[in-house]
Design a protein around this motif. Structure first.
Motif, PDB file in Angstrom:
ATOM      1  N   ASP A  71       0.979  -1.167   0.108  1.00 13.30           N
ATOM      2  CA  ASP A  71       0.088  -0.072   0.117  1.00 13.30           C
ATOM      3  C   ASP A  71       0.896   1.388  -0.022  1.00 13.30           C
ATOM      4  OD1 ASP A  71      -2.045   1.857   0.295  1.00 13.30           O
ATOM      5  OD2 ASP A  71      -2.645   1.093   2.057  1.00 13.30           O
ATOM      6  N   ASP A 109      -4.554  -8.426   8.807  1.00 15.39           N
ATOM      7  CA  ASP A 109      -4.318  -7.151   8.285  1.00 15.39           C
ATOM      8  C   ASP A 109      -5.558  -6.009   8.967  1.00 15.39           C
ATOM      9  OD1 ASP A 109      -3.201  -5.613   5.592  1.00 15.39           O
ATOM     10  OD2 ASP A 109      -4.978  -4.613   6.471  1.00 15.39           O
ATOM     11  N   ARG A 152      -7.127  -3.852   7.860  1.00 12.42           N
ATOM     12  CA  ARG A 152      -8.318  -3.592   7.171  1.00 12.42           C
ATOM     13  C   ARG A 152      -9.360  -4.374   7.192  1.00 12.42           C
ATOM     14  NH1 ARG A 152      -4.349  -3.000   1.815  1.00 12.42           N
ATOM     15  NH2 ARG A 152      -3.362  -4.688   3.037  1.00 12.42           N
ATOM     16  N   GLN A 187     -13.144  -3.358   1.649  1.00 13.91           N
ATOM     17  CA  GLN A 187     -12.545  -2.985   2.924  1.00 13.91           C
ATOM     18  C   GLN A 187     -11.163  -1.985   2.797  1.00 13.91           C
ATOM     19  OE1 GLN A 187     -13.617  -5.648   6.539  1.00 13.91           O
ATOM     20  NE2 GLN A 187     -13.591  -7.217   4.704  1.00 13.91           N
ATOM     21  N   HIS A 188     -10.611  -2.417   1.615  1.00 11.42           N
ATOM     22  CA  HIS A 188      -9.449  -1.674   1.504  1.00 11.42           C
ATOM     23  C   HIS A 188      -9.961   0.011   1.364  1.00 11.42           C
ATOM     24  CE1 HIS A 188      -5.558  -0.313  -0.254  1.00 11.42           C
ATOM     25  NE2 HIS A 188      -6.059   0.273  -0.877  1.00 11.42           N
ATOM     26  N   HIS A 247     -11.229   1.461   4.721  1.00  8.85           N
ATOM     27  CA  HIS A 247     -10.001   1.849   5.371  1.00  8.85           C
ATOM     28  C   HIS A 247      -9.322   3.297   5.080  1.00  8.85           C
ATOM     29  CE1 HIS A 247      -6.294   0.918   7.577  1.00  8.85           C
ATOM     30  NE2 HIS A 247      -5.669   1.675   6.859  1.00  8.85           N
ATOM     31  N   HIS A 248      -9.462   3.608   3.853  1.00 11.65           N
ATOM     32  CA  HIS A 248      -8.854   4.973   3.398  1.00 11.65           C
ATOM     33  C   HIS A 248      -9.751   5.921   3.136  1.00 11.65           C
ATOM     34  CE1 HIS A 248      -4.583   3.706   2.540  1.00 11.65           C
ATOM     35  NE2 HIS A 248      -5.003   2.608   2.087  1.00 11.65           N
TER      36      HIS A 248
END
Length: 527
Positions: free
Chosen positions: A282, A311, A313, A330-331, A334-335
């Motif tokens: 990432d 992880d 995330r 979910q990525h 997370h961001h």
């Protein structure tokens, strides 16, 4: 009165494409793409350089200018001063890499080697694009006569009757148009994966309305989401600098295409210092974006890495190792910033799949009040697959992140019947009719005093209890009252393998049947 035949007038981009494609010869589209787009980029930075050079020369030679220098030799020194260009964000282009020099040599057999040399020289002088420009113009198999004609063709861009916005804008449009055309030409499993069709990108951007803030795409392809976002901002009276752009791309050649595409459109972007996998490397680990817009690859089955097991995330459940769909979701979460919203494309299987824990993850996302809207899109929107897809919108702080409080509700839109077939393979959505209808429904529901009303068969706002009654299946057809689109959850490579196996089994069955028939016919003859 004689009937006048309706004549379809081709745009500048279409005419240029027709000519460039005719010069392709024996080159595969996947290879020719880099030949053509590299030349478009070279023409762009050379034009910007010459424009800046003319401005310096005019200023230094005008007796009425404060920068006037009477001595001609001194003026020449300034014209070759790299700082005069870098201070205006213009790439320094060495003499042997300037377009005029290359075009003068376009008919010579060494034009391929000269183009490779030009790319080397530019990268050496401009570290920011080191490793980005394509090479191999001098290779055997690339017809140098056709290459010379291609140089002449691209040299004409920016000096045509349609050029009323400057060559930079025209070159940017040509680059984007050519990306789409190449995506339609390529064949195979990964064909067109670097390019998301404009209909899909435009729908996402019009719904999200990224007026200002940080925009992120962790599967950015050739950068189309960013180009459309920047166009949205300027179309609504803003500046391109109103948004900050962050991206990441796994495929190295596609990452290079994105770097060139964004530079051509004057969009400053942080795409990291290399291509990399968003899950295991990432590059924007601390980024929290206001908008995430993405079209991640569908149903990826080989994404898992053991170091992802714990992880942070995976807050709503560890995604299955055989499908990355909910890893991407979910990525994105997370961001997202605390008030951020994400709009992205997923296969329809993500709406209903219950295998390997996907149903549980989806349930937790709904119960956490993160799912804002689901749109069922029509089939045949993509070059590399004809399956219908869905648009997901997830949002944080839905009790009023600049819009109406929407806790406990999810908007479902069934747009599967919209659009028109542009050709036998590809469907498109019209801006003023289809995309405006989809985005209008979402904004009417999301905005204060939007005047929203359910339209059975097209759009319905469902409560959490209604979604629970459907066991957290999010297929819009269940809520708006239309037939559900086929949930094509099966990865493409698996489907091909399964169908091929079934076909071979039928061949074998046919062969055995033929043997039986022959044997029995032989018995009849013996009698």
């Amino acid at each position: 009165m004689a009937r006048l035949a309706k004549i379809k007038v081709k745009t500048l981009e279409q005419r240029l494409w027709d000519t460039a494609d005719a010069l392709r010869g024996n080159q595969e589209p996947s290879e020719y793409k880099h030949v053509v787009l590299g030349l478009v980029f070279l023409k762009y930075i050379s034009d910007r350089f010459e424009e800046r050079r003319r401005a310096i020369e005019t200023s230094l030679s005008d007796p009425n200018s404060e920068e006037y220098i009477p001595n001609e030799a001194r003026r020449s020194e300034f014209l070759e001063d790299r700082d005069e260009y870098a201070s205006h964000n213009v790439f320094w282009v060495p003499e042997l890499a300037r377009w005029g020099y290359l075009q003068d040599n376009a008919k010579l057999p060494k034009i391929g080697q000269q183009l490779d040399q030009a790319m080397d020289l530019i990268e050496k002088e401009n570290p920011i694009i080191r490793g980005v420009l394509p090479r191999n113009y001098g290779r055997e198999g690339l017809d140098k006569s056709r290459l010379g004609q291609l140089v002449d063709l691209i040299g004409s861009i920016g000096f045509t009757e349609s050029d009323d916005h400057g060559s930079d804008d025209v070159l940017g449009r040509v680059y984007e148009y050519f990306l789409g055309q190449f995506a339609g030409k390529e064949t195979g499993k990964d064909a067109g994966a670097f390019y998301t069709p404009r209909s899909v990108v435009k729908t996402l951007v019009e719904m999200l309305e990224p007026f200002h803030g940080r925009v992120y795409d962790p599967a950015c392809g050739s950068g189309g989401m960013f180009v459309q976002s920047a166009e949205f901002v300027t179309a609504h009276g803003g500046e391109r600098t109103d948004i900050s752009v962050y991206g990441q791309e796994f495929t190295d050649t596609t990452w290079k295409l994105a770097k060139m595409n964004l530079a051509l459109r004057g969009i400053e972007a942080d795409l990291g210092d290399r291509s990399a996998d968003s899950f295991t490397q990432d590059l924007h680990r601390d980024l929290r974006a206001d908008f995430i817009i993405a079209n991640p690859p569908f149903n990826v089955s080989n994404w898992w890495n053991a170091k992802l097991a714990d992880d942070p995330r995976w807050k709503y459940g560890t995604p299955p190792e055989g499908n990355a769909n909910f890893a991407w979701v979910q990525h994105f979460l997370h961001h997202l910033s605390p008030k951020g919203t994400a709009g992205f494309v997923l296969s329809n299987g993500s709406l209903s799949s219950k295998s390997s824990g996907e149903g549980e993850i989806r349930r937790k996302l709904v119960e956490a009040d993160l799912v804002d809207c689901i749109v069922a899109m029509p089939d045949k929107l993509f070059f590399n697959t004809g399956i219908p897809v869905s648009l997901w919108f997830i949002s944080k702080e839905r009790h009023g992140n600049g819009h109406r409080a929407r806790q406990g509700e999810v908007l479902f839109i069934d747009a599967s019947k919209l659009g028109r077939m542009e050709n036998r393979r590809l469907r498109v959505l019209d801006d003023d009719r289809d995309i405006a209808k989809i985005a209008g429904a979402y904004h009417a529901w999301r905005n204060h005093d939007g005047g929203y009303e359910d339209v059975p068969g097209f759009v319905v706002a469902a409560t959490l209890e209604e979604i629970r009654q459907h066991d957290f299946v999010l297929t819009p057809g269940r809520y708006v009252g239309t037939k559900e689109a086929e949930a094509d959850w099966e990865p493409v490579e698996d489907k091909i393998a399964r169908l091929t196996g079934e076909l071979y089994a039928e061949f074998e069955r046919g062969r055995k049947l033929e043997e039986v028939v022959r044997e029995r016919l032989g018995g009849l003859n013996a009698d």
